[in-house]
Write a protein that holds these residues in place. Structure first.
Motif, PDB file in Angstrom:
ATOM      1  N   GLY A  29       0.804  -1.215   0.000  1.00 42.27           N
ATOM      2  CA  GLY A  29       0.000   0.000   0.000  1.00 42.27           C
ATOM      3  C   GLY A  29       0.831   1.257   0.000  1.00 42.27           C
ATOM      4  O   GLY A  29       2.015   1.238  -0.343  1.00 42.27           O
ATOM      5  N   SER A  30       0.199   2.364   0.413  1.00 45.82           N
ATOM      6  CA  SER A  30       0.848   3.674   0.425  1.00 45.82           C
ATOM      7  C   SER A  30       0.568   4.378   1.741  1.00 45.82           C
ATOM      8  O   SER A  30      -0.526   4.251   2.308  1.00 45.82           O
ATOM      9  N   MET A  31       1.547   5.143   2.219  1.00 40.37           N
ATOM     10  CA  MET A  31       1.344   5.964   3.402  1.00 40.37           C
ATOM     11  C   MET A  31       0.555   7.206   3.024  1.00 40.37           C
ATOM     12  O   MET A  31       0.812   7.822   1.980  1.00 40.37           O
ATOM     13  N   LEU A  32      -0.402   7.595   3.852  1.00 37.09           N
ATOM     14  CA  LEU A  32      -1.259   8.744   3.582  1.00 37.09           C
ATOM     15  C   LEU A  32      -0.726   9.971   4.317  1.00 37.09           C
ATOM     16  O   LEU A  32      -0.558   9.936   5.535  1.00 37.09           O
ATOM     17  N   VAL A  33      -0.449  11.033   3.593  1.00 35.96           N
ATOM     18  CA  VAL A  33      -0.097  12.318   4.204  1.00 35.96           C
ATOM     19  C   VAL A  33      -1.409  13.072   4.396  1.00 35.96           C
ATOM     20  O   VAL A  33      -1.910  13.733   3.488  1.00 35.96           O
ATOM     21  N   HIS A  34      -1.993  12.958   5.585  1.00 32.60           N
ATOM     22  CA  HIS A  34      -3.361  13.388   5.820  1.00 32.60           C
ATOM     23  C   HIS A  34      -3.471  14.826   6.327  1.00 32.60           C
ATOM     24  O   HIS A  34      -4.581  15.308   6.549  1.00 32.60           O
ATOM     25  N   THR A  35      -2.352  15.515   6.522  1.00 35.17           N
ATOM     26  CA  THR A  35      -2.396  16.913   6.932  1.00 35.17           C
ATOM     27  C   THR A  35      -1.179  17.650   6.371  1.00 35.17           C
ATOM     28  O   THR A  35      -0.101  17.060   6.219  1.00 35.17           O
ATOM     29  N   LYS A  36      -1.356  18.928   6.086  1.00 36.26           N
ATOM     30  CA  LYS A  36      -0.253  19.745   5.573  1.00 36.26           C
ATOM     31  C   LYS A  36       0.814  20.007   6.634  1.00 36.26           C
ATOM     32  O   LYS A  36       1.908  20.473   6.312  1.00 36.26           O
ATOM     33  N   LYS A  37       0.495  19.710   7.887  1.00 39.39           N
ATOM     34  CA  LYS A  37       1.462  19.913   8.964  1.00 39.39           C
ATOM     35  C   LYS A  37       2.580  18.871   8.937  1.00 39.39           C
ATOM     36  O   LYS A  37       3.611  19.061   9.576  1.00 39.39           O
ATOM     37  N   PHE A  89      -6.196  -0.928   6.477  1.00 42.26           N
ATOM     38  CA  PHE A  89      -5.765   0.394   6.922  1.00 42.26           C
ATOM     39  C   PHE A  89      -5.130   0.202   8.286  1.00 42.26           C
ATOM     40  O   PHE A  89      -5.749  -0.372   9.184  1.00 42.26           O
ATOM     41  N   PHE A  90      -3.868   0.634   8.443  1.00 44.46           N
ATOM     42  CA  PHE A  90      -3.288   0.562   9.779  1.00 44.46           C
ATOM     43  C   PHE A  90      -2.686   1.906  10.170  1.00 44.46           C
ATOM     44  O   PHE A  90      -2.235   2.688   9.331  1.00 44.46           O
ATOM     45  N   HIS A  91      -2.709   2.145  11.479  1.00 50.99           N
ATOM     46  CA  HIS A  91      -2.384   3.453  12.053  1.00 50.99           C
ATOM     47  C   HIS A  91      -1.384   3.261  13.189  1.00 50.99           C
ATOM     48  O   HIS A  91      -1.561   2.388  14.044  1.00 50.99           O
ATOM     49  N   VAL A  92      -0.334   4.074  13.189  1.00 54.19           N
ATOM     50  CA  VAL A  92       0.688   4.049  14.238  1.00 54.19           C
ATOM     51  C   VAL A  92       0.776   5.444  14.845  1.00 54.19           C
ATOM     52  O   VAL A  92       1.027   6.419  14.118  1.00 54.19           O
ATOM     53  N   SER A  93       0.538   5.580  16.152  1.00 56.99           N
ATOM     54  CA  SER A  93       0.666   6.869  16.827  1.00 56.99           C
ATOM     55  C   SER A  93       0.780   6.634  18.320  1.00 56.99           C
ATOM     56  O   SER A  93       0.554   5.523  18.804  1.00 56.99           O
ATOM     57  N   ASN A  94       1.123   7.708  19.084  1.00 56.67           N
ATOM     58  CA  ASN A  94       1.289   7.553  20.531  1.00 56.67           C
ATOM     59  C   ASN A  94       0.199   8.263  21.338  1.00 56.67           C
ATOM     60  O   ASN A  94       0.353   8.464  22.543  1.00 56.67           O
ATOM     61  N   ALA A  95      -0.910   8.639  20.668  1.00 51.20           N
ATOM     62  CA  ALA A  95      -2.069   9.234  21.354  1.00 51.20           C
ATOM     63  C   ALA A  95      -1.703  10.488  22.138  1.00 51.20           C
ATOM     64  O   ALA A  95      -2.216  10.731  23.228  1.00 51.20           O
ATOM     65  N   MET A  98       1.202   7.732  11.540  1.00 50.57           N
ATOM     66  CA  MET A  98       1.511   7.148  10.237  1.00 50.57           C
ATOM     67  C   MET A  98       0.322   6.296   9.818  1.00 50.57           C
ATOM     68  O   MET A  98       0.024   5.269  10.437  1.00 50.57           O
ATOM     69  N   ASN A  99      -0.377   6.727   8.785  1.00 55.36           N
ATOM     70  CA  ASN A  99      -1.549   6.026   8.264  1.00 55.36           C
ATOM     71  C   ASN A  99      -1.193   5.351   6.944  1.00 55.36           C
ATOM     72  O   ASN A  99      -0.620   5.996   6.060  1.00 55.36           O
ATOM     73  N   THR A 100      -1.552   4.098   6.803  1.00 51.25           N
ATOM     74  CA  THR A 100      -1.248   3.351   5.591  1.00 51.25           C
ATOM     75  C   THR A 100      -2.511   2.671   5.084  1.00 51.25           C
ATOM     76  O   THR A 100      -3.227   2.015   5.850  1.00 51.25           O
ATOM     77  N   LEU A 101      -2.785   2.837   3.784  1.00 46.23           N
ATOM     78  CA  LEU A 101      -3.938   2.228   3.131  1.00 46.23           C
ATOM     79  C   LEU A 101      -3.438   1.348   1.996  1.00 46.23           C
ATOM     80  O   LEU A 101      -2.560   1.758   1.225  1.00 46.23           O
TER      81      LEU A 101
END
Length: 368
Positions: A33-41, A170-176, A185-188
């Motif tokens: 898949g591909s990593m999603l850049v979901h925000t301009k930040k 879809f998998f998501h990696v973060s530390n809340a 890091m979001n991957t679809l």
């Protein structure tokens, strides 16, 4: 991360009776898949291609628990996923997580399903102030994270032992928000794989008793705590405490719906008042946010998956008017117990404002 570790332990404890049954299997999936850049930040661009592997120990519901039939004999599994982001500055990530899988449509040969898993994650390349070449990778602020996996796909039975999988993930990696930055890091992508079942699953002839193990009406108190880093990277870490009062109703032997009120104390807000000479001598009293909420919990024996929607009654920090929580409950005392305390619950919840995480909280609930 503390919350991810507790999540993994609680899920394992909740599904241990299912994992001990006779209907077991082994699975393997290729992930692409591909990593999603979901925000301009996020400063970096997406990696060209994300690929990895997922390994699973699978257990099919076999009727020993009342909720097996209620949810259509779901599968529970213990999984490990490895993903490479195909760039040195993004590195790789690994997740270890329990999961549960529900059939959406099932025939003799085909099974369309939805799968949800969450647990502990490790990322090899978090943000670092030095060297300067790493400053473009501002996605994650820590090595240790939570790891969430969502999948939907089709399984085709080749014979009584082998099955093929195909679908999207879809998998998501973060530390809340325990550490900054925390954009996640979001991957679809897609997956292809196979499952081997040494003993073919058959619908059980003898079911667990239908009688509900839950008291219909309950009232309770909850106490949770959390910590989160301030908005500045490498900034101070502040504690939060929440106290709640709620009443709930069990229905259809697999749901619990509750309404209640809570108060959440923010050490960051109290520090802000002190630093800016606001409410002198009364900083603690004004560092509370109050809210009303509705909570819906999906019950799987001692394990519950709660979803909560809340509305703030005051907003000393400004911002959004509503919040959301999603989490995991583990019920320590059997619901049929006749003590004054009918249930004691270990709670782990992620609090968000839409897609922005505020913190992960853990604590206890006492129900009467």
């Amino acid at each position: 991360m503390q919350g991810s570790f507790v999540l993994t332990i609680l899920l394992l404890a909740g599904f241990q009776s299912s994992l001990a049954g006779p209907q077991m299997g082994l699975g393997i999936n290729y992930l692409g898949g591909s990593m999603l850049v979901h925000t301009k930040k996020i400063h970096t661009t997406a990696s060209a291609y994300v690929q990895g592997m997922e390994f699973s120990y699978i257990q099919k519901g076999h009727g020993s628990k009342y909720w097996h039939r209620k949810y259509g004999y779901p599968e529970t599994s213990l999984n490990m996923s490895f993903a490479s982001y195909s760039r040195p500055d993004l590195g790789w990530a690994v997740g270890i997580y329990p999961a549960i899988q529900f059939s959406l449509f099932e025939s003799r040969k085909l099974n369309w399903y939805f799968r949800l898993g969450g647990g502990f994650g490790y990322a090899s390349k978090p943000w670092s102030r030095l060297p300067y070449s790493d400053s473009s990778n501002n996605i994650l602020g820590s090595h240790f994270n939570n790891f969430t996996m969502l999948q939907t796909g089709v399984r085709w039975a080749i014979n009584s032992h082998w099955q093929l999988n195909s679908g999207v993930h879809f998998f998501h990696v973060s530390n809340a928000a325990a550490r900054q930055p925390n954009y996640g890091m979001n991957t679809l992508g897609f997956y292809l794989g196979a499952v081997y079942m040494p003993r073919p699953w058959q619908k059980p002839k003898q079911e667990a008793p239908e009688k509900s193990p839950y008291k219909k009406w309950t009232a309770g108190l909850t106490f949770t705590t959390s910590y989160a880093e301030d908005k500045a990277v490498n900034g101070p870490i502040f504690r939060n405490y929440t106290v709640g009062l709620l009443a709930g109703y069990h229905w259809r032997n697999k749901f619990k719906t509750s309404v209640g009120f809570d108060g959440a104390y923010s050490a960051r807000l109290q520090a802000f008042y002190k630093n800016n000479y606001l409410y002198p001598g009364e900083e603690f009293k004004h560092a509370w946010r109050y809210s009303a909420f509705v909570n819906h919990e999906f019950l799987f024996g001692r394990v519950g998956l709660p979803l909560q929607l809340g509305v703030y009654l005051n907003k000393p920090m400004g911002g959004e008017a509503i919040y959301q929580k999603v989490g995991l409950n583990y019920h320590l005392i059997p619901a049929s117990h006749r003590w004054m305390i009918r249930d004691m619950v270990c709670m782990l919840q992620l609090k968000t404002h839409y897609a922005s995480a505020e913190y992960v909280e853990c604590g206890l609930g006492f129900f009467f």
